[in-house]
Design a protein around this motif. Sequence first.
Motif, PDB file in Angstrom:
ATOM      1  N   UNK A 210       0.827  -1.204   0.000  1.00  0.00           N
ATOM      2  CA  UNK A 210       0.000   0.000   0.000  1.00  0.00           C
ATOM      3  C   UNK A 210       0.864   1.257   0.000  1.00  0.00           C
ATOM      4  N   UNK A 211       0.306   2.340  -0.520  1.00  0.00           N
ATOM      5  CA  UNK A 211       0.984   3.639  -0.456  1.00  0.00           C
ATOM      6  C   UNK A 211       0.346   4.555   0.580  1.00  0.00           C
ATOM      7  N   UNK A 212      -0.904   4.263   0.968  1.00  0.00           N
ATOM      8  CA  UNK A 212      -1.614   5.053   1.980  1.00  0.00           C
ATOM      9  C   UNK A 212      -2.283   4.094   2.953  1.00  0.00           C
ATOM     10  N   UNK A 213      -2.198   4.381   4.245  1.00  0.00           N
ATOM     11  CA  UNK A 213      -2.925   3.618   5.254  1.00  0.00           C
ATOM     12  C   UNK A 213      -3.809   4.569   6.037  1.00  0.00           C
ATOM     13  N   UNK A 214      -5.054   4.126   6.297  1.00  0.00           N
ATOM     14  CA  UNK A 214      -6.037   4.952   7.005  1.00  0.00           C
ATOM     15  C   UNK A 214      -6.650   4.110   8.116  1.00  0.00           C
ATOM     16  N   UNK A 215      -6.676   4.641   9.334  1.00  0.00           N
ATOM     17  CA  UNK A 215      -7.303   3.884  10.410  1.00  0.00           C
ATOM     18  C   UNK A 215      -7.441   4.686  11.677  1.00  0.00           C
ATOM     19  N   UNK A 216      -8.349   4.234  12.553  1.00  0.00           N
ATOM     20  CA  UNK A 216      -8.459   4.858  13.869  1.00  0.00           C
ATOM     21  C   UNK A 216      -7.426   4.238  14.804  1.00  0.00           C
ATOM     22  N   UNK A 232       2.095   5.496  15.941  1.00  0.00           N
ATOM     23  CA  UNK A 232       1.372   4.647  14.996  1.00  0.00           C
ATOM     24  C   UNK A 232       1.646   5.080  13.562  1.00  0.00           C
ATOM     25  N   UNK A 233       1.648   6.388  13.320  1.00  0.00           N
ATOM     26  CA  UNK A 233       1.915   6.892  11.972  1.00  0.00           C
ATOM     27  C   UNK A 233       3.316   6.501  11.521  1.00  0.00           C
ATOM     28  N   UNK A 234       4.288   6.668  12.402  1.00  0.00           N
ATOM     29  CA  UNK A 234       5.661   6.298  12.047  1.00  0.00           C
ATOM     30  C   UNK A 234       5.775   4.799  11.775  1.00  0.00           C
ATOM     31  N   UNK A 235       5.046   3.988  12.557  1.00  0.00           N
ATOM     32  CA  UNK A 235       5.090   2.539  12.352  1.00  0.00           C
ATOM     33  C   UNK A 235       4.465   2.147  11.019  1.00  0.00           C
ATOM     34  N   UNK A 236       3.404   2.820  10.632  1.00  0.00           N
ATOM     35  CA  UNK A 236       2.772   2.536   9.336  1.00  0.00           C
ATOM     36  C   UNK A 236       3.719   2.887   8.189  1.00  0.00           C
ATOM     37  N   UNK A 237       4.408   3.996   8.329  1.00  0.00           N
ATOM     38  CA  UNK A 237       5.377   4.378   7.292  1.00  0.00           C
ATOM     39  C   UNK A 237       6.527   3.375   7.251  1.00  0.00           C
ATOM     40  N   UNK A 245      -2.563   7.985   7.774  1.00  0.00           N
ATOM     41  CA  UNK A 245      -3.667   8.831   8.234  1.00  0.00           C
ATOM     42  C   UNK A 245      -4.271   8.171   9.469  1.00  0.00           C
ATOM     43  N   UNK A 246      -4.134   8.842  10.604  1.00  0.00           N
ATOM     44  CA  UNK A 246      -4.591   8.301  11.887  1.00  0.00           C
ATOM     45  C   UNK A 246      -5.794   9.124  12.352  1.00  0.00           C
ATOM     46  N   UNK A 247      -6.950   8.491  12.374  1.00  0.00           N
ATOM     47  CA  UNK A 247      -8.180   9.178  12.793  1.00  0.00           C
ATOM     48  C   UNK A 247      -8.301   9.093  14.313  1.00  0.00           C
ATOM     49  N   UNK A 248      -8.546  10.253  14.943  1.00  0.00           N
ATOM     50  CA  UNK A 248      -8.538  10.341  16.393  1.00  0.00           C
ATOM     51  C   UNK A 248      -9.899  10.751  16.965  1.00  0.00           C
ATOM     52  N   UNK A 250     -12.860  12.665  18.258  1.00  0.00           N
ATOM     53  CA  UNK A 250     -13.079  14.068  18.619  1.00  0.00           C
ATOM     54  C   UNK A 250     -11.804  14.909  18.652  1.00  0.00           C
ATOM     55  N   UNK A 251     -10.637  14.271  18.561  1.00  0.00           N
ATOM     56  CA  UNK A 251      -9.377  15.019  18.511  1.00  0.00           C
ATOM     57  C   UNK A 251      -8.953  15.330  17.085  1.00  0.00           C
ATOM     58  N   UNK A 252      -9.717  14.878  16.092  1.00  0.00           N
ATOM     59  CA  UNK A 252      -9.390  15.189  14.706  1.00  0.00           C
ATOM     60  C   UNK A 252      -8.601  14.094  14.024  1.00  0.00           C
ATOM     61  N   UNK A 253      -7.760  14.476  13.091  1.00  0.00           N
ATOM     62  CA  UNK A 253      -7.022  13.496  12.286  1.00  0.00           C
ATOM     63  C   UNK A 253      -5.565  13.935  12.155  1.00  0.00           C
ATOM     64  N   UNK A 254      -4.670  12.959  12.217  1.00  0.00           N
ATOM     65  CA  UNK A 254      -3.242  13.191  12.033  1.00  0.00           C
ATOM     66  C   UNK A 254      -2.800  12.525  10.743  1.00  0.00           C
ATOM     67  N   UNK A 255      -2.104  13.264   9.895  1.00  0.00           N
ATOM     68  CA  UNK A 255      -1.535  12.699   8.672  1.00  0.00           C
ATOM     69  C   UNK A 255      -0.036  12.955   8.668  1.00  0.00           C
ATOM     70  N   UNK A 256       0.731  11.912   8.426  1.00  0.00           N
ATOM     71  CA  UNK A 256       2.187  12.015   8.374  1.00  0.00           C
ATOM     72  C   UNK A 256       2.657  11.391   7.068  1.00  0.00           C
ATOM     73  N   UNK A 257       3.441  12.153   6.301  1.00  0.00           N
ATOM     74  CA  UNK A 257       3.977  11.669   5.026  1.00  0.00           C
ATOM     75  C   UNK A 257       5.437  11.269   5.202  1.00  0.00           C
ATOM     76  N   UNK A 258       5.856  10.329   4.386  1.00  0.00           N
ATOM     77  CA  UNK A 258       7.244   9.867   4.444  1.00  0.00           C
ATOM     78  C   UNK A 258       8.233  11.015   4.213  1.00  0.00           C
ATOM     79  N   UNK A 259       7.803  12.053   3.475  1.00  0.00           N
ATOM     80  CA  UNK A 259       8.712  13.172   3.197  1.00  0.00           C
ATOM     81  C   UNK A 259       8.847  14.141   4.368  1.00  0.00           C
ATOM     82  N   UNK A 260       8.165  13.831   5.489  1.00  0.00           N
ATOM     83  CA  UNK A 260       8.273  14.669   6.667  1.00  0.00           C
ATOM     84  C   UNK A 260       7.100  15.608   6.882  1.00  0.00           C
ATOM     85  N   UNK A 261       6.215  15.722   5.910  1.00  0.00           N
ATOM     86  CA  UNK A 261       5.032  16.570   6.055  1.00  0.00           C
ATOM     87  C   UNK A 261       4.110  16.027   7.141  1.00  0.00           C
TER      88      UNK A 261
END
Length: 344
Positions: A210-216, A232-237, A245-248, A250-261
């Motif tokens: 996969x190139x993208x992972x999405x989960x709570x 969790x985001x670092x482990x997925x990468x 993409x880590x869905x949280x 009521x705390x919102x969503x965290x997205x971390x890209x391999x390029x550091x974004x």
Amino acid sequence: MPELYDVITMGRIGVDLYPLQTGRPLARVDTFGKFLGGSPTNVAVAAARLGRRAAVVTRTGRDAFGEYLHQQLREFGVDDRWVTPVDAYPTPVTFCEIFPPDDFPLYFYRQPKAPDLEIRESELDLDAVRSARVFWMTGTGLCAEPSRASTLAALRARDRNGITVFDLDWRPMFWNADSTTSESDSTTSGSTTSTTSTPTARYREALAHATVAVGNLDECEIATGEREPYAAARALIAAGVELAVVKQGPKGVLAVHRDGTVADVPPLPVEVVNGLGAGDAFGGALCHGLLAGWETEHVMRYANAAGAIVASRLACSSAMPFPYEVETALTAGAVASRPTGATP
């Protein structure tokens, strides 16, 4: 040359029966609404609502509910050519209870086996899967054969081409009890038991393609063993994806890209009616934003808004927003409450 699709999803489908009376247990509900359901199918609907050419790979029973699902897919503009019947099993039905703002128990009727777990590799149009701009698969597709082998075959055919999304979609009730033993419990009486059938092992196998992972957070923990969002985001990468993409909730969503974004985006304020379809709307909007080439933070804000809109409505599939609705919510900074009695 295969026809080019923006989004092809693969996996679960069924009929959702939602109470038309909220705040009541099923035993006291008198009336229900009937809707197309199943997470990857709803993602395809959401993408189609946003103007994308979408199709779904799945199977139904050869029955009236199966016919209903075909009708609904066509009405929503989702290509149903790869939705095929299974003679042996009925189309699944799912009931829910609605206790806003955060309690929505689900009751799955998928016995003795759901037809969507009978997707067979020999029936896949791998050229179409390979050429789709986005291919979306789920963790549920890995829970049983022949769906598991077919899902992995589709991932191998993609060979990380384009955007390949793994929706972690952890539903423990779909997995055989023998396969849910964690890897830390895999040794007994001095002998080693194979862990190749554990969900974590299956998830890791799929993540490599996969190139993208999405989960709570629960789903990320199953996939990686990590529950803290950044870990969790670092482990997925580390497992192979480019974007985690880590869905949280009521705390919102965290997205971390391999390029550091990194994008850590709060939720959009909303008066929740039924939160069950929000993740599917988020998924369709995620596909839309990635295809549009938007910056990561804008993609997350847009997807958050789409999810919040559906959370403000009763249904899932028929509640998926159109682009103008998402833009209106983003401009307002909140989702407007729907009038009492409004159609979902």
